[in-house]
Design a protein around this motif. Structure first.
Motif, short mmCIF file in Angstrom:
data_model
loop_
_atom_site.label_atom_id
_atom_site.label_comp_id
_atom_site.label_asym_id
_atom_site.label_seq_id
_atom_site.Cartn_x
_atom_site.Cartn_y
_atom_site.Cartn_z
N PRO A 1 -3.29 28.65 17.42
CA PRO A 1 -3.42 29.22 16.15
C PRO A 1 -2.06 28.53 15.54
O PRO A 1 -2.02 28.28 14.33
N HIS A 2 -0.88 28.69 16.15
CA HIS A 2 0.50 28.43 15.77
C HIS A 2 0.82 27.01 15.75
O HIS A 2 1.81 26.52 15.36
N ALA A 3 -0.03 26.18 16.57
CA ALA A 3 0.42 24.84 16.85
C ALA A 3 0.50 23.86 15.77
O ALA A 3 1.50 23.09 15.34
N LYS A 4 -0.23 24.13 14.35
CA LYS A 4 0.17 23.56 12.99
C LYS A 4 1.58 23.74 12.69
O LYS A 4 2.10 22.85 11.57
N TYR A 5 2.62 24.63 13.04
CA TYR A 5 3.72 25.17 12.71
C TYR A 5 4.90 24.52 13.60
O TYR A 5 6.06 24.63 13.51
N ILE B 1 4.17 30.34 19.21
CA ILE B 1 3.55 29.26 19.85
C ILE B 1 3.46 29.40 21.13
O ILE B 1 2.54 29.26 22.07
N LYS B 2 4.58 30.01 22.02
CA LYS B 2 4.60 30.31 23.21
C LYS B 2 3.51 31.47 23.61
O LYS B 2 2.88 31.18 24.54
N ARG B 3 3.46 32.36 22.99
CA ARG B 3 2.44 33.31 22.87
C ARG B 3 0.86 32.97 23.15
O ARG B 3 0.01 33.32 23.68
N VAL C 1 3.68 15.17 16.92
CA VAL C 1 3.10 16.29 16.50
C VAL C 1 2.16 16.76 17.63
O VAL C 1 1.88 18.04 17.93
N PHE C 2 1.83 16.10 18.76
CA PHE C 2 0.98 16.36 19.93
C PHE C 2 1.93 17.07 20.93
O PHE C 2 1.47 17.55 22.17
N THR C 3 3.11 16.37 20.88
CA THR C 3 4.01 16.83 22.12
C THR C 3 5.05 17.74 22.27
O THR C 3 5.36 18.46 22.96
N VAL C 4 5.50 18.17 21.11
CA VAL C 4 6.47 19.09 20.88
C VAL C 4 6.29 20.55 21.13
O VAL C 4 6.85 21.39 21.71
N THR C 5 4.83 20.81 21.27
CA THR C 5 4.43 22.15 21.29
C THR C 5 5.03 22.47 23.16
O THR C 5 5.52 23.69 23.21
#
Length: 498
Positions: free
Chosen positions: A307-311, A394-396, A437-441
């Motif tokens: 859910p937090h990927a968008k941030y 995001i980690k969670r 956008v797809f890689t930073v997570t």
């Protein structure tokens, strides 16, 4: 000759070259010469920015002696390119910045020391974005690296920041290369050039002797022509290092032995949040194809939510510049690198300001200023602290997915295939940052991520997918990538125009 050994030696995989060297079918010197010849003919790509042919041949001769003695590691005699962000003793190491012009380290980074200890040969230093800041290698003080894939009259980017590494591997100038990944800088260039690359778990590979960008995000990894080659290189690069306080004291598994090709019963997560609006149909189709390939191999495909990927992107572009502004404060003209010429009456502050204004390029200046701003007294809580909290969330999200039994996550790497050099000049910096956008997570969560080439788009340019894995499970992750690589069967090479 053994399988996969058609064409001149510089086109071989590391695995094929290793076997040929052991059988005495080629010498390390001849293998190295094959690469040096290819490099000399490749100036149009601007991939190698400091060539080290004498050093390479010395190392190759030593490797031949070691192989003859019958007890040589896998990488012995294998010619590699080294990204300019790694400090290499006696060889210019500039991180593609004018501020480090003339800097020749007296020490060897841990990664290069490990590679050379394993008998690898250094062909030279590779182009990159200045201080690894960018997604196109266009911020380099050496000028941009050029993608060997050319389908029309447009020169395209090989991606960034490890663009020189990706271009050199794709053009068969070396058998493998080192890269670093702070927000996608190994995976995105691999996708743009039809090569493979892995960003290991944060702490798996020592950062000592690597010019720092964002210390809590940076991680070095290998880039190559096959998943097996990544496994061989990563085995030599990884390991605990007391000189890096963030290095994990964990045993390094035999990554190559983990490539069984069996992923039956494994669970592959597909994050709903990665289905972003405006994603090109071709990338969406590729992603669907990847899911089918893994399902056909016996894996279970599971829809998951992050859910937090968008941030992630806004959090990344607060945290990374904040760390950069702190790390780059050391480049002030005092001890090494460039120092500005001063006018009469100039004081120490003038020297700092003039040196930094001359030495740093515009993108680096932009990130230093953003970082200094978000760390400043009035804004620290509003920006930096909030971004840190978002990072924890995001980690969670990932931890919860893995706790629910997910083994790996399949996702796109880039919103497009390689774009033309200069094409982003007209775009706002924020539009350019959308490349990540797809890689930073993966960097924010410290997870391993691997890029696998999947096919060509309608223009004839390569496109890839990434797999993200559990922390410290590079072995399992590489095995999933191996399955995907075999199913996709990507063997296309760019037509030689350079």
């Amino acid at each position: 000759m053994s399988m996969g050994m058609t064409g001149s030696a510089n086109t071989w995989t590391i695995a094929a070259a290793r076997d040929a060297l052991r059988k005495g079918e080629i010498s390390a010197v001849d293998l190295t010469m094959s690469c040096l010849t290819a490099i000399d003919a490749s100036d149009a790509l601007n991939a190698f920015v400091h060539k080290t042919p004498e050093l390479a041949l010395d190392q190759a001769r030593a490797a031949d002696a070691r192989i003859a003695s019958g007890n040589a590691p896998d990488l012995c005699g294998i010619p590699l390119g080294i990204k300019d962000v790694f400090c290499t003793k006696g060889v210019p190491s500039q991180a593609a910045s004018n501020i480090l012009k003339g800097f020749v380290p007296e020490y060897e980074s841990t990664v290069t020391a490990k590679l050379f200890g394993a008998g690898a040969v250094m062909l030279g230093k590779l182009n990159m974005d200045e201080f690894a800041m960018g997604s196109a290698t266009e911020s380099s003080c050496y000028g941009p690296a050029v993608n060997p894939w050319k389908v029309d009259d447009v020169l395209r980017t090989p991606g960034g920041s490890s663009g020189g590494s990706a271009a050199a591997v794709a053009a068969d100038l070396c058998l493998g290369a080192t890269g670093t990944d702070t927000g996608g800088s190994i995976r995105q260039p691999a996708a743009f050039t039809g090569t493979v690359g892995i960003k290991p778990t944060y702490g798996r590979v020592s950062r000592w002797g690597i010019v720092a960008y964002a210390s809590s995000l940076d991680q070095a990894g290998p880039m190559g022509k096959s998943v097996r080659d990544l496994a061989i290189m990563l085995g030599a690069m990884a390991g605990h290092d007391a000189k890096d306080s963030t290095s994990a004291d964990l045993a390094v598994p035999d990554f190559e032995a983990a490539l069984t090709g069996d992923i039956r019963g494994k669970k592959i997560g597909i994050p709903a949040e990665y289905r972003i609006e405006g994603i090109p149909a071709e990338i969406d189709a590729l992603w669907a194809q990847g899911r089918e390939m893994l399902r056909d191999a016996g894996a279970e495909i599971v829809d998951i939510s992050l859910p937090h990927a968008k941030y992630a992107l806004p959090a990344y572009y607060v945290i990374a510049p904040a760390e950069a502004s702190s790390n780059l404060a050391r480049y002030d003209g005092v001890r090494y690198g460039h120092r500005a010429a001063l006018a009469a009456g100039d004081g120490i502050t003038d020297m700092y300001e003039k040196t930094r204004a001359e030495g740093f390029g515009p993108e680096t200046q932009r990130r230093i200023m953003v970082g200094t701003y978000v760390l400043s007294a009035g804004f620290y809580d509003a920006y930096y602290n909030r971004a840190r909290k978002v990072r924890a969330l995001i980690k969670r999200d990932f931890e919860q997915a893995f706790a629910a039994g997910i083994d790996a996550i399949l996702a796109p790497i880039t919103p497009t295939s390689a774009f033309g050099l200069g094409e982003m000049d007209k775009a706002s910096p924020v539009e350019v940052y959308l490349n990540d956008v797809f890689t930073v997570t993966a960097n924010l969560a410290g997870l391993p991520g691997v890029a696998v080439p999947m096919g060509l788009d309608s223009k004839g340019l390569p496109m890839g997918l990434q797999l993200l894995g559990r922390p410290w499970d590079e072995a399992g992750l590489l095995n999933h990538a191996y399955v995907l690589e075999r199913a996709a069967g990507f063997v296309a090479k760019p037509d030689k125009w350079w």
